[in-house]
Enzyme design. Structure first.
Site, mmCIF file in Angstrom:
data_model
loop_
_atom_site.group_PDB
_atom_site.id
_atom_site.type_symbol
_atom_site.label_atom_id
_atom_site.label_comp_id
_atom_site.label_asym_id
_atom_site.label_seq_id
_atom_site.Cartn_x
_atom_site.Cartn_y
_atom_site.Cartn_z
ATOM 1 N N SER B 282 0.657 -1.270 -0.319
ATOM 2 C CA SER B 282 0.035 -0.104 -0.032
ATOM 3 C C SER B 282 0.588 0.991 0.075
ATOM 4 O O SER B 282 2.031 0.971 0.701
ATOM 5 C CB SER B 282 -1.198 -0.244 1.008
ATOM 6 O OG SER B 282 -1.089 1.173 2.156
ATOM 7 N N LYS B 288 -0.194 -3.275 5.423
ATOM 8 C CA LYS B 288 -1.290 -4.243 4.868
ATOM 9 C C LYS B 288 -0.429 -5.269 3.785
ATOM 10 O O LYS B 288 0.520 -4.621 3.202
ATOM 11 C CB LYS B 288 -1.733 -2.979 3.541
ATOM 12 C CG LYS B 288 -3.233 -2.492 5.015
ATOM 13 C CD LYS B 288 -3.875 -1.690 3.711
ATOM 14 C CE LYS B 288 -4.996 -2.713 3.004
ATOM 15 N NZ LYS B 288 -6.814 -1.844 2.492
ATOM 16 N N ASN B 290 -1.729 -7.096 0.547
ATOM 17 C CA ASN B 290 -4.359 -6.705 -0.570
ATOM 18 C C ASN B 290 -3.747 -7.642 -0.698
ATOM 19 O O ASN B 290 -2.628 -8.590 -1.269
ATOM 20 C CB ASN B 290 -3.608 -6.158 -0.919
ATOM 21 C CG ASN B 290 -4.100 -4.160 0.294
ATOM 22 O OD1 ASN B 290 -5.211 -4.610 1.171
ATOM 23 N ND2 ASN B 290 -3.178 -3.252 -0.327
ATOM 24 N N ARG B 321 -19.997 -8.419 -45.903
ATOM 25 C CA ARG B 321 -19.181 -7.324 -45.077
ATOM 26 C C ARG B 321 -19.981 -6.056 -43.986
ATOM 27 O O ARG B 321 -20.821 -4.920 -45.022
ATOM 28 C CB ARG B 321 -17.717 -7.064 -45.562
ATOM 29 C CG ARG B 321 -17.020 -6.211 -44.234
ATOM 30 C CD ARG B 321 -15.730 -5.538 -44.641
ATOM 31 N NE ARG B 321 -14.856 -6.557 -45.934
ATOM 32 C CZ ARG B 321 -13.903 -6.461 -46.538
ATOM 33 N NH1 ARG B 321 -13.659 -5.007 -46.933
ATOM 34 N NH2 ARG B 321 -13.003 -7.230 -46.324
#
Lengths: 444, 444, 444, 444
Positions: B282, B288, B290, B321
């Protein structure tokens, strides 16, 4: 490592937006610069509220120039944390004189920088899009005025219905372009800065302040530095700006898609009532002049709603930062800006260069042997013969006209209606089309 | 013009696929090479059927090397015709010795080259994706075997329901990875070459032939040169391969998304029964870790269905097309390959590195004070007391257990049920979970 | 309370599927019956494995008849628990003789019944859809054979390109119908029963068993009773069947959408090469015969991909039952079945009734004054004059032909090419179209 | 034929909107009434401008009562023309006294009636939705005020980040509800009547007029009769109102989806910081109280974006009435209204009944052993020790706190930081959350 080896996209498969100004303004380099702008604005805002030296703001601003940074390295290092801000902050600190490093990214969370960057990029891209819509509307307005009374077949479910005018059609296209412009301008004027810190409470800004700070003042200063709107609340998981963008951009793609499908249809070999000023070539058939701009507008209208749906879906973002919803916004938003940016460019070119074949419109009015005015005849002959007999008369006369090559008035005469006269003239059955054009063009 | 100025993307905002092998195999350079491979294969196929000199095939093949071409110039010149083949053919002819130029792109239409290029790129990208799914399944199979009997709370609507085992959960993830692999392999084995000429009749190949040619032989030779399947019909507007890809890729993203949301959920601070081997950092909070891979898997599962929806929508392509449907496929298909490619890479890393906290699973089994086995108690006490009274007894005992901290068996004793014994043990209420794991692991 | 007051839908705004057999088979009443079938099959399966009296199975089966139940009341009571099974079980128990009540829903969770009901409804609806696709393919096959050599303009980007045949066009439509049928049949043959209990471990079935039970045997017996496939694992959050359905149904809508847009285009007043057997009327213009079936096919192809995208997105379903992903499947799956069911009905009627105007096709071949064969002329004159001069010659002659009304052969003669002969005949430039038709019709 | 046999839906599989006021207002009966209202308004408008007898207006108005009509018959007869207006006009004429029949539907096209009916239905449904959003916002405002200072963990990527307050969370939910309300109100106030005749020129109204008529006056009178806005142009293929609705409704679903996922998450067994006032039961586990409203909100947020994408896509509508785009709007718009209508009802009930467990929030603040305030400690200790050492100190102390059960302040003391004091108190690290609540609640 060269870009090719790394896997860079330059728009080879996106002729709709390749080389466009909006593509440039939404490139990785543009996003990088926007994030750097956010970082620099944050340090300057800290200086403005008196908590860091003004020199720090200047130093970070000077360092925050995208060309100094290695995008590919950032992209690769972005992977482990799932966003590019962590390596970006490291590289930005390294680019700032040692004594000012501590003032970089102070109190901010990655999302503050990414979201603010997205808003800056969006603002820069929307400015171009809105200008192209204005060009488009101007050109369409001129077409509407010039062809206010030019009668042509109105078509419903692919079939000739009753006459309309090319002016009314153009006025309708213009009204959609103006509607799109209006919706995008509304979003543009409200794009907010993002600053909230880790969980949107602004707590870290207080923590880092050398003396007491009303962090809300910092938020104000930051937004002012960026020229973005100061939000009432940090909007990490209150994605109103993203939802609004999704709606306005999908709207714009749809609005221009209408122009695209109409021009494509009217350009068909059998219809050929309009043609693009400079149609596209073919690798196999030298004679072809393809409605390329119209085709690309239609292609844009097929892609934008799906991209917008991802953004709307991402509004349901849990907690203070969600597990996927936020990350899912980046590419779809960028691509949506590009798709609409390309469409606005194509629309402007298309509208400015459109060639109108009024002779062909005229001929097509008579293609159904008069059936295109049958509604009118039925209405007016009903008063004389009753509805059922009127219908039968018109049907019989139309059939005779087609079979014999006679005019519908002549054919009606053979059925005993000797005074059909003007009633069979498609030019006299355009109703309020001209008046509607006038009314629509009053809008600016 | 540098790539940055032009607006190149290098994945800065796509950490999910930035730097991945699939990103490289789907880059503009990779598409360019694939289109060049198609052109070279066509000239060689002409030589194989005896209508052009073998030297021409060799000369075009030698010239058809992407690094010789200027992608940015091609991208810009692609705009006017709406696809990159017209400028590509011009540049390829210029790169081929003069005497062989006439053998370049002979009889082909742009779409032959673009579609074949897309199939080659897809084949090259899918090979990596399928391999990553195999890695994923192998790692998940090992987890399933190792945790066949590891009891943990089963959760429905976010609430503890009854116990399950982590092995059953892993076996389920594995079965989805295998399902995804199976569907992608089925598509992979059927990817067809595209060759039909301007309107899919192969007429131009006859026209260019020096003597009578069964153009269908040319089609066969072309497909063989490319290692792609020979289609029964040119598929310019018969988009079966694209529809199949849309379905299989969206399926794969959903299958891996299930792994993502589960790992994300089980990684929550309060649950913490699993953790990614190397979580993400972080920018603001150093502590942290994560669940970044899980987050990116979830983000992929949010984007893929919308991209697939554009491809399914493009199947309704008019004429030989269409006016937009074909052009609308290119970017969504590329992005879909990348999104799934990134997800497969993330899934493999996630599965191989997943850390399992069996202690936390054990503690969580008792979080509801025994309610997690209430279903069993109710079932078994119903035989003794009838359904209504059994329910009441279990409810009372559970409440007592939570309030007093007593075990559920003790609490039931206080309610007069003295022999609850094993009935209250969550480990003994995993039902057929272990047997289901065995059954699922038999699949290879 | 009458249905109108309650807010019932009867298809007033869904002409595409209103009154269709598929609509009936996917109605609330049909879903109710399917859930009741699942409940009855469960009790019978319990009897089969010897744990409940055979009479109970018969009694529940007898009670499980939808017309005995009050759908509106069920719908309203479904709200509090978020699904209709809780009130349904209560009502079913009330409908069963008292002594057998305890055998109702034994061990099952709501999702077992809802998912099994969905699979039954799907099977019943797909049977009709597949049959309609077979009718469609048969009718298109007859068109392809009849018009194997009927030349008509091939169109790319709306412009005449080179000739094709109506047979090749029909053969292409047929191949898509067969592709759709194949994909739906593959899904149809694998639709699984759902039985797993609260968290998919089958634990409750053991708990309720009077003696030792291999719950997997119960699962087998249950699947056999229903005629559904026995899954390797309970699939509460392993949504492979739903993902497969999403893909196959969106594919089918796209495949039929191609037929729709082509017929719509060819029905345009200016083109009018085909017409629906019984076109739709107009409330305002009595003469109009609208391509209504084609329009509805196109409308279906616009809706199905979005509905499928919800189902693909719902594969990322957390835990043993998710918070929203499962509930989000029901309406989109039902509507997807209906949209495709209506499209298959419309396609069959359209194909069986299509009127072909070969005279108009013939006239349209000459609409461009010979440019439609310019590719061929350029190819063949290149050998004589070189590519550049050949191109110039053809362009000049085509212009002359259009301006003077002369044939292209005559115009070429004026340019000095006296032997153009057959080269200018569009009928002789259909390439391998007839051979491709033969090849495609070999597939059955 | 009973409704069940016909295939009526009554919401059995739509607990989210079953029995809701919005479902009633969007039922087939409601649509039928709205179309009849449009027909009656048209005849009255003709009377107002003096071209038909006032008695005719009264007679049509009297006849135009939905319960007199057979919806199922209308639905079945709608098929051949592709919309319900043709049979409706026939039935309405039959219901009007013979002398007034000729004044029914005079000059109008089917689309005039369908589109006007859609706008009336939308207006009636939106009125309920907006009111429910108001209830929701009011309840959330009360929660925000009550819990302005209630600290709880802020969570990012599922991990505790830093503290926030439940008041700030509630204020954010409220701001989204108000944003949704604002966007819907903006659309609501601009819903236009539709009247243009066959091709949007109003020509038929002139044709049917007994004397000269400014058809634009008729348009004004018609809009006034309906209470809808008079559009500048007939908008048959200028779908601004539909695009705006798509955006505003998808926005609302996303805004409420955020509330849903948050409540769902906070209701998890392990978190349990909030609970729905009246959770849903389970058919298998008597103890469960499921977050059913939150689940249904999430399910709504998964469906709405896809439905909106169909509407945005339908803006690219060719000609004066398109071949499919218009027909593709009806069901998605109706379902979108219902999905959002159900969500607004659920949101209001959820917000009004939400139970908040502040004790659990309090306990959860300490779950990470102080890491939740590590950001603050790092910031403030950096001044003393430098950034790197500060980080290391905090990490060591946090680990010690978790391992020993000591408070973070104690653990820091052991690391030599004796004055951590308030710095470690999560309640003192909610930053500007309370001030932001105040600021947000000023908005009304």
């Amino acid at each position: 490592v060269s870009h090719e080896q790394h896997g860079a996209d330059t728009g080879l498969f996106s002729p709709a937006w390749s080389g466009s100004e909006v593509a440039k303004r939404t490139s990785d380099a543009a996003f990088l610069q926007a994030m750097l702008d956010a970082e620099a604005a944050l340090t300057r805002a800290w200086a403005t509220v008196g908590h860091v030296p003004a020199e720090a703001g200047r130093a970070v601003t000077e360092a925050a120039s995208a060309e100094r940074f290695d995008i590919i390295s950032l992209a690769e290092r972005a992977r482990s944390g799932g966003n590019p801000v962590i390596p970006l902050v490291a590289d930005l600190m390294a680019a700032v004189p040692a004594q000012f490093r501590e003032y970089v990214h102070r109190g901010a969370t990655s999302q503050d920088i990414v979201d603010t960057g997205l808003m800056l990029v969006t603002r820069r891209a929307l400015a171009v899009i809105v200008a192209d819509l204005e060009r488009t509307a101007a050109a369409l307005g001129a077409l509407a005025a010039a062809h206010r009374d030019t009668a042509m077949p109105g078509r419903t479910l692919g079939q000739h219905a009753v006459p309309t005018t090319f002016g009314l059609k153009s006025a309708g296209w213009r009204s959609l372009a103006l509607d799109a412009q209006g919706r995008l301008n509304a979003v543009l004027s409200g794009l907010p800065a993002q600053l909230g810190g880790a969980a949107g409470t602004l707590a870290a800004f207080d923590a880092w302040a050398s003396v007491d700070l009303a962090a809300l003042e910092l938020l104000s200063a930051y937004a002012r530095e960026l020229g973005l709107v100061e939000p009432a609340l940090p909007w990490h998981t209150l994605r109103t700006p993203i939802g609004d963008l999704a709606g306005a951009l999908a709207f714009a793609a749809g609005a221009l898609g209408k122009l695209g499908v109409d021009v494509f249809t009217l350009s068909r070999t059998e219809i050929a009532e309009v043609a693009e000023g400079a149609g596209g070539g073919s690798s196999a058939m030298p004679h072809k002049s393809n409605p390329v701009r119209a085709t690309l507008l239609t292609a844009a209208a097929r892609q934008a709603p799906a991209l917008a749906s991802v953004l709307f879906g991402a509004m349901a973002a849990e907690d203070e930062r969600p597990g996927g919803a936020w990350h899912a916004e980046w590419q779809p938003l960028r691509e949506l800006l590009r798709v609409v940016g390309g469409a606005a460019r194509d629309a402007a070119e298309l509208a400015e260069g459109l060639r109108v074949d009024t002779d062909k419109m005229e001929r097509d009015l008579f293609l159904t042997g008069g059936l295109i005015v049958s509604e009118r005849l039925t209405a007016q002959l009903s008063a004389r013969f009753g509805r059922a007999e009127a219908k039968a008369l018109v049907a019989a006369a139309s059939q005779r006209a087609r079979e014999t090559g006679a005019s519908l008035a002549e054919a009606l005469r053979a059925e005993g209606v000797t005074d059909a006269g003007d009633l069979t003239d498609p030019h006299r059955y355009t109703g309020e089309a001209p008046a509607l054009v006038d009314r629509a063009l009053h809008r600016t």
